[in-house]
Design an enzyme around this catalytic site. Structure first.
Site, PDB file in Angstrom:
ATOM      1  N   LYS A 252       0.822  -1.210   0.000  1.00  0.00           N
ATOM      2  CA  LYS A 252       0.000   0.000   0.000  1.00  0.00           C
ATOM      3  C   LYS A 252       0.854   1.257   0.000  1.00  0.00           C
ATOM      4  CE  LYS A 252      -4.446  -1.620   1.475  1.00  0.00           C
ATOM      5  NZ  LYS A 252      -5.583  -1.551   2.383  1.00  0.00           N
TER       6      LYS A 252
ATOM      7  N   LYS B 196      -3.557 -11.319  -7.041  1.00  0.00           N
ATOM      8  CA  LYS B 196      -4.806 -11.736  -6.397  1.00  0.00           C
ATOM      9  C   LYS B 196      -5.976 -10.865  -6.859  1.00  0.00           C
ATOM     10  CE  LYS B 196      -4.659  -8.956  -2.256  1.00  0.00           C
ATOM     11  NZ  LYS B 196      -4.690  -8.745  -0.854  1.00  0.00           N
TER      12      LYS B 196
ATOM     13  N   LYS C  71     -10.247  -5.272  -5.771  1.00  0.00           N
ATOM     14  CA  LYS C  71     -11.067  -4.214  -6.366  1.00  0.00           C
ATOM     15  C   LYS C  71     -10.224  -3.221  -7.167  1.00  0.00           C
ATOM     16  CE  LYS C  71     -10.693  -1.530  -2.197  1.00  0.00           C
ATOM     17  NZ  LYS C  71      -9.872  -2.432  -1.377  1.00  0.00           N
TER      18      LYS C  71
HETATM   19  P1  TYM Z   1      -9.729  -7.228   3.411  1.00  0.00           P
HETATM   20  O1  TYM Z   1     -10.814  -6.251   3.681  1.00  0.00           O
HETATM   21  O2  TYM Z   1      -8.665  -6.841   2.440  1.00  0.00           O
HETATM   22  O3  TYM Z   1     -10.310  -8.619   2.925  1.00  0.00           O
HETATM   23  C1  TYM Z   1     -11.385  -9.239   3.615  1.00  0.00           C
HETATM   24  C2  TYM Z   1     -11.250 -10.751   3.596  1.00  0.00           C
HETATM   25  O4  TYM Z   1     -11.255 -11.250   2.250  1.00  0.00           O
HETATM   26  C3  TYM Z   1     -10.087 -12.038   2.029  1.00  0.00           C
HETATM   27  N1  TYM Z   1      -9.641 -11.839   0.638  1.00  0.00           N
HETATM   28  C4  TYM Z   1      -9.416 -12.835  -0.229  1.00  0.00           C
HETATM   29  N2  TYM Z   1      -9.519 -14.174  -0.099  1.00  0.00           N
HETATM   30  C5  TYM Z   1      -9.245 -14.923  -1.188  1.00  0.00           C
HETATM   31  N3  TYM Z   1      -8.854 -14.409  -2.388  1.00  0.00           N
HETATM   32  C6  TYM Z   1      -8.739 -13.062  -2.561  1.00  0.00           C
HETATM   33  N4  TYM Z   1      -8.383 -12.564  -3.740  1.00  0.00           N
HETATM   34  C7  TYM Z   1      -9.031 -12.208  -1.447  1.00  0.00           C
HETATM   35  N5  TYM Z   1      -9.023 -10.865  -1.260  1.00  0.00           N
HETATM   36  C8  TYM Z   1      -9.407 -10.656   0.022  1.00  0.00           C
HETATM   37  C9  TYM Z   1      -9.056 -11.512   3.024  1.00  0.00           C
HETATM   38  O5  TYM Z   1      -8.061 -12.461   3.292  1.00  0.00           O
HETATM   39  C10 TYM Z   1      -9.931 -11.225   4.223  1.00  0.00           C
HETATM   40  O6  TYM Z   1     -10.169 -12.397   4.974  1.00  0.00           O
HETATM   41  N6  TYM Z   1      -7.109  -6.329   7.531  1.00  0.00           N
HETATM   42  C11 TYM Z   1      -8.255  -7.052   6.987  1.00  0.00           C
HETATM   43  C12 TYM Z   1      -9.561  -6.652   7.639  1.00  0.00           C
HETATM   44  C13 TYM Z   1      -9.557  -6.805   9.112  1.00  0.00           C
HETATM   45  C14 TYM Z   1      -9.616  -8.013   9.855  1.00  0.00           C
HETATM   46  C15 TYM Z   1      -9.571  -7.630  11.217  1.00  0.00           C
HETATM   47  C16 TYM Z   1      -9.726  -9.350   9.493  1.00  0.00           C
HETATM   48  C17 TYM Z   1      -9.456  -5.773  10.001  1.00  0.00           C
HETATM   49  N7  TYM Z   1      -9.470  -6.277  11.268  1.00  0.00           N
HETATM   50  C18 TYM Z   1      -9.610  -8.591  12.249  1.00  0.00           C
HETATM   51  C19 TYM Z   1      -9.780 -10.303  10.511  1.00  0.00           C
HETATM   52  C20 TYM Z   1      -9.717  -9.930  11.869  1.00  0.00           C
HETATM   53  C21 TYM Z   1      -8.326  -6.737   5.513  1.00  0.00           C
HETATM   54  O7  TYM Z   1      -7.834  -5.755   5.046  1.00  0.00           O
HETATM   55  O8  TYM Z   1      -9.060  -7.652   4.784  1.00  0.00           O
END
Ligand code: TYM
Length: 335
Positions: free
Chosen positions: A117, A199, A202
């Site tokens: 990022k 991966k 968006k």
């Molecule tokens: P975020 O918002 O980027 O993604 C949310 C969830 O979706 C999964 N994910 C994917 N899984 C498979 N293939 C993909 N291409 C893909 N893109 C996203 C992510 O692994 C995630 O599970 N930091 C976290 C949000 C968060 C969080 C937390 C998660 C904040 N606090 C506490 C768990 C516990 C995040 O940015 O995920």
């Protein structure tokens, strides 16, 4: 009501920084609701995290509400799961500050998401982007969960959370339960349909299937999906040499429950011309009820408000208990 001392706890969150996509669904949400009777479950909209990158305020409000509707439409029953908005529970920000003071500059510098990022938003490498993992550790540790169901890209953040918890427990005794990441076998890393070596996200909308996409758009994205240029053109699972095909197989397997062998047998001798539309069709049918239910729920704002208010209340009750314990341990004088 839902809190039960004997139940194992599950917790996860997603940033409402964009529309939810197939990666979020197959890597995370799909696995959240399955065991709601067995677990005490907390799922939230991670809005505090989103402002590490600039957001349009009106759009952020709309996305949080849409995401809540989507959680429910994906099968998370608000009676059985605590669904809430992160910023409604101040304990997240409060514990994050404490954990910041037990998190090392060096370990934060090694985080892949920070490096990615920071490279993407060179004009806004703010302190929040850097300390993001300690806020995420707070999100998790407040609820003392056993499991954190996430996609593969979040594994490193759950690991640093464990390191922070270990460090804190080492000084003050057993304050935090050690959470385990729960990463699905199929779907943990869905790749972009247009560039299968990165991966699905968006930020690359051409290769990204959004949960709210119209069926014809989903079908078109799959028809155009990049496969490979080898002459063999057969449906065979080979992540290394045929990443595009492997990704489509993973998606097809995740939405139909079929094994890779079954899929290879189903499309034997047929090339990609039949395979790609078949995957598209299966995804369209998976997403159709989710999209329709989301639209229905979004028309009932009063219901959604009721869900997130009740969710925040239940979440805050549990979170504040942990926060009080932490404040006491570090030596803050009670009010
Ligand atoms: P975020 O918002 O980027 O993604 C949310 C969830 O979706 C999964 N994910 C994917 N899984 C498979 N293939 C993909 N291409 C893909 N893109 C996203 C992510 O692994 C995630 O599970 N930091 C976290 C949000 C968060 C969080 C937390 C998660 C904040 N606090 C506490 C768990 C516990 C995040 O940015 O995920």
């Amino acid at each position: 009501m839902m809190e039960n001392e004997n139940k194992k706890v599950m917790l996860s969150g997603i940033q409402p920084s964009g529309d939810l996509h197939l990666g979020n669904y197959l890597g995370a949400i799909k696995h959240w609701g399955a065991r709601a009777d067995e677990f005490d479950c907390y799922y939230f909209m991670a809005d505090l995290h989103t402002i590490t990158v600039r957001q349009d305020p009106a759009q952020l409000r709309r996305r949080v509400l849409t995401q809540l509707a989507q959680y429910i439409a994906c099968g998370l029953d608000p009676e059985k799961n605590t669904l809430f908005i992160q910023s409604h529970v101040p304990a997240h920000a409060q514990l994050a500050w404490v954990l910041d003071c037990y998190t090392m500059f060096g370990e934060l510098s090694r985080m892949t998401q920070f490096k990615d990022k920071a490279a993407k938003h060179k004009d806004n490498i703010n302190a929040g982007l850097f300390t993001y993992p300690s806020l995420m550790a707070a999100d998790i540790l407040l609820y003392q969960p056993d499991y954190v169901p996430v996609g593969e890209d979040q594994k490193q953040h759950v690991e640093i959370c464990r390191d922070i918890a270990n460090r804190f427990n080492g000084i003050y005794g057993d304050v935090f339960k050690m959470p385990e990441p729960y990463i699905p076998k199929v779907g943990a890393r869905i790749m972009s349909l247009s560039t299968p070596d990165s991966k699905m996200s968006k930020s690359q909308p051409e290769g990204c299937v959004f949960l709210m996409d119209r069926p014809e758009d989903v079908a078109r994205k799959f028809k155009r999906a990049v496969t490979d240029s080898d002459t063999e053109r057969c449906v065979r699972y080979d992540r290394e040499n045929k990443p595009g095909v492997a990704n489509l197989m993973a998606i097809y397997s995740a939405v139909t429950g079929k094994s890779y062998e079954d899929i290879e047998a189903e499309f034997e001798g047929q090339g990609y011309g039949k395979f790609k539309p078949a995957v598209g069709e299966a995804v369209v049918e998976t997403l159709r009820p989710i999209r329709e239910e989301t639209e229905r729920l979004l028309a009932d704002k009063a219901y959604l408000e009721g869900v997130y208010r009740a969710g925040a209340e239940r979440a805050a009750y549990v979170a504040e208990k942990t926060l009080r314990k932490v404040y006491k341990k570090v030596g803050f004088l009670p009010r």
